[in-house]
Structure formats: structure tokens, C-alpha cells
Design a protein around this motif. Structure first.
Motif, mmCIF file in Angstrom:
data_model
loop_
_atom_site.group_PDB
_atom_site.id
_atom_site.type_symbol
_atom_site.label_atom_id
_atom_site.label_comp_id
_atom_site.label_asym_id
_atom_site.label_seq_id
_atom_site.Cartn_x
_atom_site.Cartn_y
_atom_site.Cartn_z
ATOM 1 N N GLY A 145 2.491 -89.949 10.035
ATOM 2 C CA GLY A 145 3.878 -89.522 9.923
ATOM 3 C C GLY A 145 4.393 -88.843 11.177
ATOM 4 N N ALA A 146 3.514 -88.243 11.967
ATOM 5 C CA ALA A 146 3.913 -87.538 13.187
ATOM 6 C C ALA A 146 3.425 -88.288 14.420
ATOM 7 C CB ALA A 146 3.395 -86.106 13.172
ATOM 8 N N GLY A 147 2.101 -88.313 14.617
ATOM 9 C CA GLY A 147 1.515 -89.044 15.732
ATOM 10 C C GLY A 147 0.191 -89.635 15.299
ATOM 11 N N LEU A 148 0.126 -90.949 15.206
ATOM 12 C CA LEU A 148 -1.079 -91.612 14.697
ATOM 13 C C LEU A 148 -1.398 -92.849 15.519
ATOM 14 C CD1 LEU A 148 -3.211 -91.723 12.350
ATOM 15 C CD2 LEU A 148 -1.642 -93.320 11.224
ATOM 16 N N LYS A 149 -2.672 -92.947 15.941
ATOM 17 C CA LYS A 149 -3.151 -94.178 16.557
ATOM 18 C C LYS A 149 -3.767 -95.021 15.464
ATOM 19 C CE LYS A 149 -5.978 -96.058 20.297
ATOM 20 N NZ LYS A 149 -6.872 -95.761 21.445
ATOM 21 N N LYS A 150 -3.189 -96.188 15.217
ATOM 22 C CA LYS A 150 -3.626 -97.049 14.126
ATOM 23 C C LYS A 150 -4.835 -97.882 14.547
ATOM 24 C CE LYS A 150 0.141 -99.160 12.729
ATOM 25 N NZ LYS A 150 1.506 -99.563 12.283
ATOM 26 N N PRO A 151 -5.570 -98.436 13.576
ATOM 27 C CA PRO A 151 -6.775 -99.215 13.897
ATOM 28 C C PRO A 151 -6.540 -100.349 14.898
ATOM 29 C CG PRO A 151 -6.708 -98.752 11.553
ATOM 30 C CD PRO A 151 -5.390 -98.285 12.111
ATOM 31 N N ASP A 152 -5.334 -100.905 14.912
ATOM 32 C CA ASP A 152 -5.055 -102.008 15.848
ATOM 33 C C ASP A 152 -4.669 -101.520 17.243
ATOM 34 O OD1 ASP A 152 -2.513 -101.030 15.484
ATOM 35 O OD2 ASP A 152 -1.668 -102.867 14.640
ATOM 36 N N GLY A 153 -4.706 -100.178 17.434
ATOM 37 C CA GLY A 153 -4.401 -99.624 18.746
ATOM 38 C C GLY A 153 -2.942 -99.270 18.964
ATOM 39 N N SER A 154 -2.082 -99.590 17.994
ATOM 40 C CA SER A 154 -0.661 -99.247 18.119
ATOM 41 C C SER A 154 -0.441 -97.803 17.662
ATOM 42 C CB SER A 154 0.196 -100.202 17.281
ATOM 43 O OG SER A 154 -0.128 -100.088 15.900
ATOM 44 N N PHE A 155 0.760 -97.287 17.911
ATOM 45 C CA PHE A 155 1.062 -95.901 17.594
ATOM 46 C C PHE A 155 2.277 -95.817 16.675
ATOM 47 C CE2 PHE A 155 -1.053 -96.022 21.687
ATOM 48 C CZ PHE A 155 -2.021 -95.035 21.543
ATOM 49 N N ALA A 156 2.256 -94.824 15.781
ATOM 50 C CA ALA A 156 3.353 -94.668 14.836
ATOM 51 C C ALA A 156 3.538 -93.200 14.504
ATOM 52 C CB ALA A 156 3.073 -95.471 13.558
ATOM 53 N N GLY A 157 4.756 -92.861 14.057
ATOM 54 C CA GLY A 157 5.039 -91.492 13.644
ATOM 55 C C GLY A 157 6.350 -91.002 14.226
ATOM 56 N N PHE A 158 6.863 -89.905 13.667
ATOM 57 C CA PHE A 158 8.123 -89.349 14.120
ATOM 58 C C PHE A 158 8.054 -88.899 15.574
ATOM 59 C CE2 PHE A 158 10.993 -85.606 14.510
ATOM 60 C CZ PHE A 158 12.199 -86.279 14.379
ATOM 61 N N ASP A 159 6.984 -88.194 15.936
ATOM 62 C CA ASP A 159 6.831 -87.761 17.326
ATOM 63 C C ASP A 159 6.768 -88.958 18.271
ATOM 64 O OD1 ASP A 159 6.882 -85.110 16.644
ATOM 65 O OD2 ASP A 159 4.731 -84.777 16.842
ATOM 66 N N VAL A 160 6.138 -90.020 17.828
ATOM 67 C CA VAL A 160 6.047 -91.243 18.643
ATOM 68 C C VAL A 160 7.431 -91.840 18.838
ATOM 69 C CG1 VAL A 160 5.122 -93.590 18.746
ATOM 70 C CG2 VAL A 160 3.675 -91.722 17.930
ATOM 71 N N ASP A 161 8.225 -91.870 17.761
ATOM 72 C CA ASP A 161 9.585 -92.403 17.870
ATOM 73 C C ASP A 161 10.434 -91.552 18.817
ATOM 74 O OD1 ASP A 161 8.952 -94.431 16.131
ATOM 75 O OD2 ASP A 161 9.863 -93.487 14.375
ATOM 76 N N VAL A 162 10.291 -90.233 18.716
ATOM 77 C CA VAL A 162 11.031 -89.341 19.607
ATOM 78 C C VAL A 162 10.596 -89.568 21.054
ATOM 79 C CG1 VAL A 162 11.392 -86.926 20.269
ATOM 80 C CG2 VAL A 162 11.468 -87.575 17.854
#
Length: 282
Positions: A53-70
């Protein structure tokens, strides 16, 4: 004929001189362009790798989360394309050092603005006002802090969140410290603990994961104010100013609220309105 030969020779010299000057000018422009983009055409941004939800490195190497979007939005406004962004894992204890060493250009990592930190780094923002809260089961009857007396309260080892609750709200709460919030969440699901505490956006991020949707809820207690800022190396006021302008644009064009809803919405996170730049809520 002699005069024409001299003139022709002079013209050749002049042409060579102009060509050399033009080449030199191109090189200076290239150097300036390289310098403005960090020397390699990329920008390194510090984030968390382990906070859904904030900053996460997913198993496929991509990134997701609110901080990532910002971070992506800010980088775009600073002139970087998505393929020019390098995300660097920046753990809480290493944030100030990473900026001082120049490991990253800026940090977007649930980074609360405090007086102690402002002595070491500069902050843009804030870009989110979060609060310490409780995460409980969806059918839990815990609705206020005093309900935790006699209950098992979980947080991560070394965190002051659970201790703050025990000290000021529920002195008879039984603290349980696990090595990660994921372990606390598993304990909450199994009934080993009755509540989990940390910042509400972090709790919402965990609860919004597919395997937990609908199973947990936020108590909405607002036990503290956490003004999240974007950390920048001390003295780099030019970057702070540019980031602040980017944040203002992100709010005004609707991208900020869209990112909040996408990352925290599944947990029914009732976010505060976007804070004004420089407005710190004590």
C-alpha cells in the motif's frame, strides 16, 4: 591569383575554427544535460520495499504503493521518464545517511517530519497526514483505546507504537512484539493477538491485500499525527522547491486522491484531505 589563394586559405581556417567551436558547444550542452539529470540520465529515489500500500517490491520486480505513485509523479515533474527511475530500498534507520551520502536524490518512504530529522535533512511537503491507529478484525468490538485493557496488542520489535498505547491509553494492554507487521497480521487473523498498531495508512495497506480484503478494519482512533514528507539532502533547497511544486500539481489535477483511493481504498481508509505545503499538524 596570390590574393585569391590567401583568401581561400583564410576561409578554410575560419571554417575549421567554426566547426571546432560548434563541436565544443555541443559538448558543453551535453555535459550540462548530463549534469542536470544526475550524470547518468537517471534519478535514484529511496522507498520502502516491504510496506504493502505504501512501498512494495513485488515478486516480479515491479513496484507499487502510494509512496511509489507519489515518487513517480514527482520524478515526472522533475523531467524524468519512468525508465529513468531507479528505486532504492531505504530502511527507516538509514534514511538520513542515504541522503547525506548521496545514495538517493530524495526519499518517499512513510517519512514523518520531526524536529530531530529536520536538523539532518530538508523536507518537501507534507504530502500525507497519517495517524497512529489500530487494526482489528472486521467483527471486533474494540472501538476505543481503553478497550485494549486486558487485550493482546501487537507491533514490531523496536517500535514505540504499542508502548505509546500502553503508556497513555491502555496500561493493562498485553504487548506482543513480532519481527514484522506481516507476522502481526497473521496473528490477528488467527486470534493470537487482538489488535495491531502503527500508522493508519500502513495498516490500511496491509489490510487492502487481496488475501485480507474484508477481514479487518481500522478503529479510526487517530492516536498521533504523522506528517509524511519527502526527504532531501540538507541544503538542497532547489530540489525541495521543485518537489513542492510537483506535489501541489499532483493534488490540483486529482492524481493525489486517485493514488490514495487505489492503494488504501479496499481497507475503507478515511484519509485526511491533502495537506498544504509546509503545514505541519502537531
Amino acid at each position: 591569383m596570390k590574393l585569391r589563394k590567401v583568401t581561400a586559405a583564410s576561409a578554410a581556417v575560419l571554417a575549421l575554427s567554426l566547426a571546432a567551436t560548434a563541436c565544443g558547444s555541443d559538448k558543453k550542452d551535453d555535459d550540462a544535460s548530463s549534469s542536470s539529470s544526475g550524470g547518468s540520465g537517471k534519478v535514484k529515489i529511496g522507498i520502502k520495499f516491504d510496506q504493502p500500500g505504501a512501498g512494495l517490491k513485488k515478486p516480479d520486480g515491479s513496484f507499487a504503493g502510494f509512496d511509489v505513485d507519489v515518487a513517480r509523479y514527482v520524478a515526472k515533474e522533475l523531467g524524468y521518464q519512468p525508465n529513468q527511475i531507479d528505486f532504492v530500498e531505504t530502511k527507516s534507520a538509514d534514511r538520513e545517511s542515504a541522503l547525506a551520502r548521496g545514495d538517493v536524490k530524495f526519499i518517499v518512504a512513510t517519512y514523518s517530519i520531526t524536529d530531530a530529522r529536520k536538523a539532518k535533512v530538508d523536507f518537501a511537503g507534507p504530502y500525507l497526514l497519517a495517524h497512529q491507529d489500530l487494526l482489528v478484525k472486521a467483527d471486533s468490538d474494540i472501538s476505543k483505546g481503553t478497550d485494549l485493557n486486558g487485550k493482546k496488542l501487537c507491533s514490531v520489535t523496536g517500535s514505540t507504537s504499542a508502548q505509546n498505547v500502553q503508556k497513555s491509553i491502555a496500561p493493562k494492554a498485553n504487548l506482543r512484539e513480532y519481527s514484522s507487521y506481516s507476522e502481526c497480521l497473521s496473528g490477528l487473523q488467527s486470534g493470537a493477538v487482538d489488535a495491531l498498531t502503527t500508522d493508519d495508512d500502513i495498516l490500511a495497506g496491509y489490510a487492502a491485500q487481496d488475501q485480507y480484503k474484508g477481514k479487518f478494519k481500522l478503529a479510526g482512533l487517530k492516536l498521533s499525527n504523522e506528517n509524511y514528507g519527502i526527504g532531501v539532502k540538507k541544503g538542497d533547497t532547489a530540489t525541495v522547491d521543485k518537489i513542492n511544486k510537483a506535489l501541489e500539481k499532483m493534488v490540483s489535477d486529482g492524481s493525489w486522491q486517485k493514488a490514495v483511493t487505489a492503494n488504501f481504498g479496499p481497507a475503507n481508509y478515511k484519509n485526511e484531505p491533502a495537506p498544504k505545503i509546509g503545514a505541519i499538524v502537531k
